[in-house]
Design a protein around this motif. Sequence first.
Motif, PDB file in Angstrom:
ATOM      1  N   ASP A  11      -6.665  -0.274   8.754  1.00  0.00           N
ATOM      2  CA  ASP A  11      -6.689   1.184   8.773  1.00  0.00           C
ATOM      3  C   ASP A  11      -5.299   1.740   8.516  1.00  0.00           C
ATOM      4  O   ASP A  11      -4.293   1.235   9.038  1.00  0.00           O
ATOM      5  CB  ASP A  11      -7.182   1.688  10.130  1.00  0.00           C
ATOM      6  CG  ASP A  11      -8.648   1.382  10.362  1.00  0.00           C
ATOM      7  OD1 ASP A  11      -9.477   1.835   9.557  1.00  0.00           O
ATOM      8  OD2 ASP A  11      -8.963   0.673  11.342  1.00  0.00           O
ATOM      9  N   THR A  12      -5.264   2.794   7.703  1.00  0.00           N
ATOM     10  CA  THR A  12      -4.053   3.600   7.538  1.00  0.00           C
ATOM     11  C   THR A  12      -4.411   5.032   7.942  1.00  0.00           C
ATOM     12  O   THR A  12      -5.541   5.293   8.366  1.00  0.00           O
ATOM     13  CB  THR A  12      -3.542   3.562   6.084  1.00  0.00           C
ATOM     14  OG1 THR A  12      -4.485   4.230   5.232  1.00  0.00           O
ATOM     15  CG2 THR A  12      -3.349   2.127   5.616  1.00  0.00           C
ATOM     16  N   SER A  13      -3.486   5.938   7.779  1.00  0.00           N
ATOM     17  CA  SER A  13      -3.739   7.312   8.224  1.00  0.00           C
ATOM     18  C   SER A  13      -4.869   7.987   7.456  1.00  0.00           C
ATOM     19  O   SER A  13      -5.539   8.870   7.986  1.00  0.00           O
ATOM     20  CB  SER A  13      -2.462   8.150   8.092  1.00  0.00           C
ATOM     21  OG  SER A  13      -2.011   8.152   6.738  1.00  0.00           O
ATOM     22  N   ASN A  14      -5.097   7.560   6.198  1.00  0.00           N
ATOM     23  CA  ASN A  14      -6.113   8.255   5.394  1.00  0.00           C
ATOM     24  C   ASN A  14      -7.092   7.351   4.658  1.00  0.00           C
ATOM     25  O   ASN A  14      -7.972   7.844   3.967  1.00  0.00           O
ATOM     26  CB  ASN A  14      -5.419   9.174   4.367  1.00  0.00           C
ATOM     27  CG  ASN A  14      -4.509   8.414   3.413  1.00  0.00           C
ATOM     28  OD1 ASN A  14      -4.199   7.248   3.647  1.00  0.00           O
ATOM     29  ND2 ASN A  14      -4.091   9.070   2.354  1.00  0.00           N
ATOM     30  N   ASN A  15      -6.940   6.022   4.785  1.00  0.00           N
ATOM     31  CA  ASN A  15      -7.854   5.104   4.108  1.00  0.00           C
ATOM     32  C   ASN A  15      -8.059   3.849   4.931  1.00  0.00           C
ATOM     33  O   ASN A  15      -7.254   3.515   5.803  1.00  0.00           O
ATOM     34  CB  ASN A  15      -7.311   4.699   2.726  1.00  0.00           C
ATOM     35  CG  ASN A  15      -7.370   5.812   1.702  1.00  0.00           C
ATOM     36  OD1 ASN A  15      -6.360   6.439   1.426  1.00  0.00           O
ATOM     37  ND2 ASN A  15      -8.557   6.074   1.162  1.00  0.00           N
ATOM     38  N   LEU A  25       0.814  -1.213   0.000  1.00  0.00           N
ATOM     39  CA  LEU A  25       0.000   0.000   0.000  1.00  0.00           C
ATOM     40  C   LEU A  25       0.849   1.266   0.000  1.00  0.00           C
ATOM     41  O   LEU A  25       0.323   2.356  -0.276  1.00  0.00           O
ATOM     42  CB  LEU A  25      -0.917   0.011   1.232  1.00  0.00           C
ATOM     43  CG  LEU A  25      -2.025  -1.037   1.266  1.00  0.00           C
ATOM     44  CD1 LEU A  25      -2.637  -1.116   2.672  1.00  0.00           C
ATOM     45  CD2 LEU A  25      -3.098  -0.719   0.231  1.00  0.00           C
ATOM     46  N   ASN A  26       2.115   1.089   0.347  1.00  0.00           N
ATOM     47  CA  ASN A  26       3.014   2.241   0.536  1.00  0.00           C
ATOM     48  C   ASN A  26       2.449   3.195   1.591  1.00  0.00           C
ATOM     49  O   ASN A  26       2.516   4.421   1.470  1.00  0.00           O
ATOM     50  CB  ASN A  26       3.243   2.981  -0.780  1.00  0.00           C
ATOM     51  CG  ASN A  26       4.439   3.918  -0.723  1.00  0.00           C
ATOM     52  OD1 ASN A  26       5.386   3.695   0.045  1.00  0.00           O
ATOM     53  ND2 ASN A  26       4.405   4.979  -1.520  1.00  0.00           N
ATOM     54  N   LYS A  27       1.890   2.583   2.632  1.00  0.00           N
ATOM     55  CA  LYS A  27       1.305   3.339   3.733  1.00  0.00           C
ATOM     56  C   LYS A  27       1.583   2.611   5.039  1.00  0.00           C
ATOM     57  O   LYS A  27       1.713   1.380   5.067  1.00  0.00           O
ATOM     58  CB  LYS A  27      -0.213   3.481   3.552  1.00  0.00           C
ATOM     59  CG  LYS A  27      -0.634   4.293   2.335  1.00  0.00           C
ATOM     60  CD  LYS A  27      -2.143   4.333   2.205  1.00  0.00           C
ATOM     61  CE  LYS A  27      -2.564   5.138   0.983  1.00  0.00           C
ATOM     62  NZ  LYS A  27      -4.034   5.182   0.838  1.00  0.00           N
ATOM     63  N   THR A  28       1.614   3.363   6.113  1.00  0.00           N
ATOM     64  CA  THR A  28       1.752   2.762   7.433  1.00  0.00           C
ATOM     65  C   THR A  28       0.390   2.278   7.922  1.00  0.00           C
ATOM     66  O   THR A  28      -0.595   3.030   7.906  1.00  0.00           O
ATOM     67  CB  THR A  28       2.320   3.783   8.433  1.00  0.00           C
ATOM     68  OG1 THR A  28       3.610   4.200   7.982  1.00  0.00           O
ATOM     69  CG2 THR A  28       2.439   3.169   9.823  1.00  0.00           C
ATOM     70  N   ILE A  29       0.320   1.026   8.321  1.00  0.00           N
ATOM     71  CA  ILE A  29      -0.917   0.472   8.857  1.00  0.00           C
ATOM     72  C   ILE A  29      -1.025   0.849  10.327  1.00  0.00           C
ATOM     73  O   ILE A  29      -0.133   0.547  11.127  1.00  0.00           O
ATOM     74  CB  ILE A  29      -0.951  -1.051   8.671  1.00  0.00           C
ATOM     75  CG1 ILE A  29      -1.006  -1.394   7.169  1.00  0.00           C
ATOM     76  CG2 ILE A  29      -2.138  -1.669   9.409  1.00  0.00           C
ATOM     77  CD1 ILE A  29      -0.912  -2.877   6.866  1.00  0.00           C
ATOM     78  N   THR A  30      -2.117   1.503  10.673  1.00  0.00           N
ATOM     79  CA  THR A  30      -2.286   1.984  12.049  1.00  0.00           C
ATOM     80  C   THR A  30      -3.092   1.032  12.915  1.00  0.00           C
ATOM     81  O   THR A  30      -2.981   1.052  14.136  1.00  0.00           O
ATOM     82  CB  THR A  30      -2.970   3.371  12.045  1.00  0.00           C
ATOM     83  OG1 THR A  30      -4.233   3.272  11.367  1.00  0.00           O
ATOM     84  CG2 THR A  30      -2.093   4.397  11.333  1.00  0.00           C
TER      85      THR A  30
END
Length: 286
Positions: free
Chosen positions: A35-39, A13-18
């Motif tokens: 969940d990520t920071s924006n999606n 996803l190239n995103k941090t999973i929160t």
Amino acid sequence: MTNNLKSHLSNLLNKTITNVSPVSGGDISQAFKIDTSNNAYFLKLNSASALNMFQTEAYGLDLIAKTNTIKTPKVIAFDSFENSAFLLMEFIESKQATAEDFKVLGKQLAALHQCISENFGLDTDNYIGSLPQSNTVHKTWGDFYTDERLLPQLKLAKQKDLLSDAECPSEQQIKNYLESLFQNIKPSLLHGDLWSGNYLISKDGTPYLIDPSVYYGHSEVDIAMTKLFGGFGHAFYKAYESYSPFDVNTSARIDIYQLYYLLVHLNLFGRSYYGSVVSILRNIKS
């Protein structure tokens, strides 16, 4: 979910999973909200052997989406990782359906069924639940429904000792019974497994179809499945029929189409479905 898989998905996803939380996802696969920071994303997870099942599910979602008649969640990826297979999609925040929502769902399903093909079936096989579903192409609906739907499930039920030879009609008996019911039927694109757990209404009222078992068949197959276990409001049927009217043989065909799903449930879950199956089989044999 392992830390290695979580890291793999984060890279994908190239995103941090929160946050990762389990959600209801059916009987076959584990399901998670990611969940990520924006999606937010929806993940289905199973053993590595389920990769083909996820691939065909993604294909079906895409096929429905491309009709521009009714939405499906966007597929992000499907792949295998270590000993698991996964399907990653956008997460749809859903709500309880209102009468107006059911009206829109009925209208959009009727529009989906207006997407037709020259033949019955599909260019690839898929699954109904966890069972393989053959979509070998046929020119006639009677041949397709007999050979690719009823006969394989009857054969499996006999192999499992859930039905006897005496209880099962022959191929010719089935085709003779169906002949008068299957007139002027066009090959419509179907969801293929449309029970109440396989649609969502998003927070803004947009209907989404999920977990499809797509192929081109008679539109009333989807209607039959909606009626088998309930969960669709009166406004859904009223809206659907205003765009795609039923006829004098619809009720009899609904029974026949429900037979396939009842056989699937018999083969998956056992003899609690036996009575319903045998009742319809007796009508075919009589």
